[in-house]
Design a protein around this motif. Structure first.
Motif, PDB file in Angstrom:
ATOM      1  N   ILE A  29      30.096  -7.727  28.273  1.00 16.87           N
ATOM      2  CA  ILE A  29      31.112  -8.163  29.227  1.00 16.87           C
ATOM      3  C   ILE A  29      32.105  -9.099  28.534  1.00 16.87           C
ATOM      4  O   ILE A  29      31.708 -10.046  27.862  1.00 16.87           O
ATOM      5  CB  ILE A  29      30.478  -8.887  30.432  1.00 16.87           C
ATOM      6  N   HIS A  30      33.377  -8.788  28.666  1.00 17.50           N
ATOM      7  CA  HIS A  30      34.442  -9.668  28.206  1.00 17.50           C
ATOM      8  C   HIS A  30      35.260 -10.047  29.438  1.00 17.50           C
ATOM      9  O   HIS A  30      34.977  -9.596  30.542  1.00 17.50           O
ATOM     10  CB  HIS A  30      35.340  -8.952  27.187  1.00 17.50           C
ATOM     11  N   SER A  31      36.285 -10.857  29.248  1.00 17.89           N
ATOM     12  CA  SER A  31      37.136 -11.182  30.384  1.00 17.89           C
ATOM     13  C   SER A  31      38.576 -11.339  29.922  1.00 17.89           C
ATOM     14  O   SER A  31      38.855 -12.036  28.945  1.00 17.89           O
ATOM     15  CB  SER A  31      36.653 -12.465  31.068  1.00 17.89           C
ATOM     16  N   PHE A  32      39.474 -10.649  30.608  1.00 19.04           N
ATOM     17  CA  PHE A  32      40.903 -10.679  30.270  1.00 19.04           C
ATOM     18  C   PHE A  32      41.541 -11.869  30.960  1.00 19.04           C
ATOM     19  O   PHE A  32      41.513 -11.974  32.188  1.00 19.04           O
ATOM     20  CB  PHE A  32      41.563  -9.383  30.752  1.00 19.04           C
ATOM     21  N   TRP A  33      42.129 -12.750  30.159  1.00 15.42           N
ATOM     22  CA  TRP A  33      42.744 -13.937  30.767  1.00 15.42           C
ATOM     23  C   TRP A  33      43.949 -14.390  29.965  1.00 15.42           C
ATOM     24  O   TRP A  33      43.849 -14.644  28.765  1.00 15.42           O
ATOM     25  CB  TRP A  33      41.727 -15.082  30.834  1.00 15.42           C
ATOM     26  N   VAL A  34      45.085 -14.464  30.632  1.00 14.23           N
ATOM     27  CA  VAL A  34      46.278 -15.081  30.054  1.00 14.23           C
ATOM     28  C   VAL A  34      46.626 -16.221  31.019  1.00 14.23           C
ATOM     29  O   VAL A  34      47.077 -15.965  32.128  1.00 14.23           O
ATOM     30  CB  VAL A  34      47.454 -14.084  29.963  1.00 14.23           C
ATOM     31  N   PRO A  35      46.374 -17.464  30.615  1.00 15.10           N
ATOM     32  CA  PRO A  35      46.558 -18.577  31.557  1.00 15.10           C
ATOM     33  C   PRO A  35      47.925 -18.578  32.241  1.00 15.10           C
ATOM     34  O   PRO A  35      48.018 -18.884  33.434  1.00 15.10           O
ATOM     35  CB  PRO A  35      46.371 -19.815  30.679  1.00 15.10           C
ATOM     36  N   GLN A  43      40.288 -11.153  34.859  1.00 13.36           N
ATOM     37  CA  GLN A  43      39.388 -10.086  35.314  1.00 13.36           C
ATOM     38  C   GLN A  43      38.299  -9.826  34.286  1.00 13.36           C
ATOM     39  O   GLN A  43      38.597  -9.639  33.104  1.00 13.36           O
ATOM     40  CB  GLN A  43      40.190  -8.795  35.571  1.00 13.36           C
ATOM     41  N   ASP A  44      37.052  -9.795  34.726  1.00 12.84           N
ATOM     42  CA  ASP A  44      35.952  -9.415  33.838  1.00 12.84           C
ATOM     43  C   ASP A  44      36.106  -7.963  33.419  1.00 12.84           C
ATOM     44  O   ASP A  44      36.583  -7.141  34.196  1.00 12.84           O
ATOM     45  CB  ASP A  44      34.607  -9.586  34.549  1.00 12.84           C
ATOM     46  N   ILE A  45      35.679  -7.670  32.196  1.00 10.27           N
ATOM     47  CA  ILE A  45      35.730  -6.304  31.677  1.00 10.27           C
ATOM     48  C   ILE A  45      34.294  -5.847  31.451  1.00 10.27           C
ATOM     49  O   ILE A  45      33.555  -6.493  30.711  1.00 10.27           O
ATOM     50  CB  ILE A  45      36.504  -6.252  30.347  1.00 10.27           C
ATOM     51  N   LEU A  46      33.907  -4.750  32.100  1.00 12.83           N
ATOM     52  CA  LEU A  46      32.500  -4.357  32.093  1.00 12.83           C
ATOM     53  C   LEU A  46      32.262  -3.136  31.216  1.00 12.83           C
ATOM     54  O   LEU A  46      33.069  -2.205  31.209  1.00 12.83           O
ATOM     55  CB  LEU A  46      32.056  -4.033  33.525  1.00 12.83           C
ATOM     56  N   PRO A  47      31.150  -3.117  30.474  1.00 15.15           N
ATOM     57  CA  PRO A  47      30.780  -1.899  29.751  1.00 15.15           C
ATOM     58  C   PRO A  47      30.158  -0.902  30.734  1.00 15.15           C
ATOM     59  O   PRO A  47      29.873  -1.265  31.879  1.00 15.15           O
ATOM     60  CB  PRO A  47      29.736  -2.396  28.752  1.00 15.15           C
ATOM     61  N   CYS A  56      39.696 -14.269  25.579  1.00  9.90           N
ATOM     62  CA  CYS A  56      38.510 -13.733  26.235  1.00  9.90           C
ATOM     63  C   CYS A  56      37.843 -14.890  26.972  1.00  9.90           C
ATOM     64  O   CYS A  56      37.623 -15.953  26.412  1.00  9.90           O
ATOM     65  CB  CYS A  56      37.556 -13.130  25.217  1.00  9.90           C
ATOM     66  N   ALA A  57      37.561 -14.696  28.262  1.00 13.49           N
ATOM     67  CA  ALA A  57      37.050 -15.793  29.083  1.00 13.49           C
ATOM     68  C   ALA A  57      35.600 -15.576  29.493  1.00 13.49           C
ATOM     69  O   ALA A  57      35.153 -16.082  30.520  1.00 13.49           O
ATOM     70  CB  ALA A  57      37.945 -15.979  30.315  1.00 13.49           C
ATOM     71  N   ARG A  67      37.798  -1.683  35.230  1.00  7.38           N
ATOM     72  CA  ARG A  67      38.415  -2.562  36.225  1.00  7.38           C
ATOM     73  C   ARG A  67      39.935  -2.563  36.026  1.00  7.38           C
ATOM     74  O   ARG A  67      40.426  -2.275  34.948  1.00  7.38           O
ATOM     75  CB  ARG A  67      37.861  -3.977  36.102  1.00  7.38           C
ATOM     76  N   GLU A  68      40.654  -2.908  37.102  1.00  7.65           N
ATOM     77  CA  GLU A  68      42.113  -2.894  37.037  1.00  7.65           C
ATOM     78  C   GLU A  68      42.677  -4.280  37.301  1.00  7.65           C
ATOM     79  O   GLU A  68      42.086  -5.073  38.030  1.00  7.65           O
ATOM     80  CB  GLU A  68      42.666  -1.908  38.077  1.00  7.65           C
ATOM     81  N   LEU A  69      43.813  -4.536  36.696  1.00  4.23           N
ATOM     82  CA  LEU A  69      44.481  -5.820  36.895  1.00  4.23           C
ATOM     83  C   LEU A  69      45.980  -5.553  36.886  1.00  4.23           C
ATOM     84  O   LEU A  69      46.471  -4.799  36.055  1.00  4.23           O
ATOM     85  CB  LEU A  69      44.093  -6.771  35.754  1.00  4.23           C
TER      86      LEU A  69
END
Ligand code: CUA
Length: 337
Positions: free
Chosen positions: A163-169, A175-179, A202-203, A186-188
């Motif tokens: 699991i990673h997480s897409f984050w631009v402050p 949004q978490d990114i799931l394997p 990565c958050a 997932r969509e953002l």
């Protein structure tokens, strides 16, 4: 009565000062998307409410401590009171109404943040330990996220390992990114509103190099975006194979795990690796040649070198790279002898 007036004035002043501070935006990073604007407005609403209730409690408490303190010579107990039904009802009903109202405002904000623009540009985001890769609508791959200003982009988030997480402050949304394949994509949605350079961070703790899992984000004009996109597709490396390979491994971030100077990071260093024998974790010894290197890129977990961990190298490269690109990378590694 005079006490009530004084407390009311002090509460009003304190609310104004704290509320202005919370809602001014000084606590937040730059605001660079339409979604950030909506979220910051919600933050400001909460800021004003928090300022009011904090002031109400703290001003009342401090005022009582100072003004109604026991003075020299006073011996008796203070006025004694038990329960106050009217007060109980007031301080139950008012917060209830506020919480219900906040849930409505929150739901509206969420709907605004997730609003779909049918003309949104779609970009596939591939997160892996510890890289970001982006696939654009014309099939171009890049290691930076380039976005057109004032146009909604739909990011489809894929993970190949953990699991990673897409984050631009500056965009606020995260949004978490799931394997787990297509079902877990997932969509953002982001509509950048300011030109500039930002960073994806990565958050979600995702392993040794989580802290370094960064990628550049560039918000450019629509014209500049179209020009950049065309350029990406037309780029066929015309340099020598090893030179093309060097550019690729830098773009892909391979050298985050495979050093070029002999130091061991996450995977074996590439310096002088060609032409040597490597001992695998099952004791077998293999000769490092073009064949072995190609196989290690295509099926990284088939032959693990002793002392290294299985499963750390992403298995995305057969999809990500053409066979020419893979042989360029191999040529580069062979050139490091
Ligand atoms: Cu990927 Cu943390």
């Amino acid at each position: 009565m005079i006490h009530f007036v004084i407390v009311a004035i002090l509460v009003a002043i304190s609310t104004f000062v704290l509320g202005s501070y919370f809602s001014s935006g000084v606590l937040l990073p730059e605001q660079a998307s339409v979604q950030a604007n909506v979220i910051d407005n919600l933050f400001a609403v909460h800021g004003w409410l928090i300022a009011f209730f904090f002031s109400l409690i703290v001003v009342f408490m401090l005022y009582s401590i100072v003004v109604f303190r026991r003075r020299k010579g006073e011996l008796g107990d203070g006025y004694y009171t038990t329960g106050n039904m009217k007060l109980e009802i007031v301080w139950t009903v008012i917060p209830l109404i506020i919480v219900l109202w906040l849930s409505v405002v929150g739901a509206q904000t969420l709907a605004d943040v997730e609003r779909r623009d049918p003309t949104a540009i779609e970009i596939n985001v591939y997160a892996s330990q510890w890289n970001w890769n982006f696939e654009y609508e014309n099939g171009a791959f890049a290691n930076q996220l380039v976005l057109p200003k004032d146009k909604q982009v739909l990011l489809r988030l894929h993970s190949d390992d953990v699991i990673h997480s897409f984050w631009v402050p500056e965009f606020r949304v995260k949004q978490d990114i799931l394997p787990g394949g297509e079902e877990y994509v997932r969509e953002l949605r982001i509509t950048p509103s300011e030109l500039g350079d930002y960073k994806i961070r990565c958050a979600e703790i995702c392993g040794t190099l989580h802290y370094d899992m960064l990628a550049d984000v560039r918000v450019v004009s629509v014209a500049e975006f179209d020009a950049w996109l065309d350029e990406q597709v037309n780029t066929v490396c015309e340099l020598e194979a090893a030179e093309c390979g060097r550019i690729l491994v830098e773009e892909l971030g391979c050298i985050a795990c495979h050093s070029l100077d002999g130091s061991v990071i996450v995977g074996p260093s590439w310096l002088d690796i060609a032409g040597t024998f490597e001992t695998l974790d099952d004791g077998v010894s293999v000769f490092v040649d073009a064949n072995y290197l190609t196989k290690s890129i295509l099926d990284p977990n088939a032959q693990i070198v002793a002392g290294f961990t299985e499963g750390l190298m992403p298995e995305i490269y057969p999809d990500l790279l053409t066979s020419d690109e893979i042989s360029d990378i191999v040529a580069f590694i062979l050139s490091l002898e």
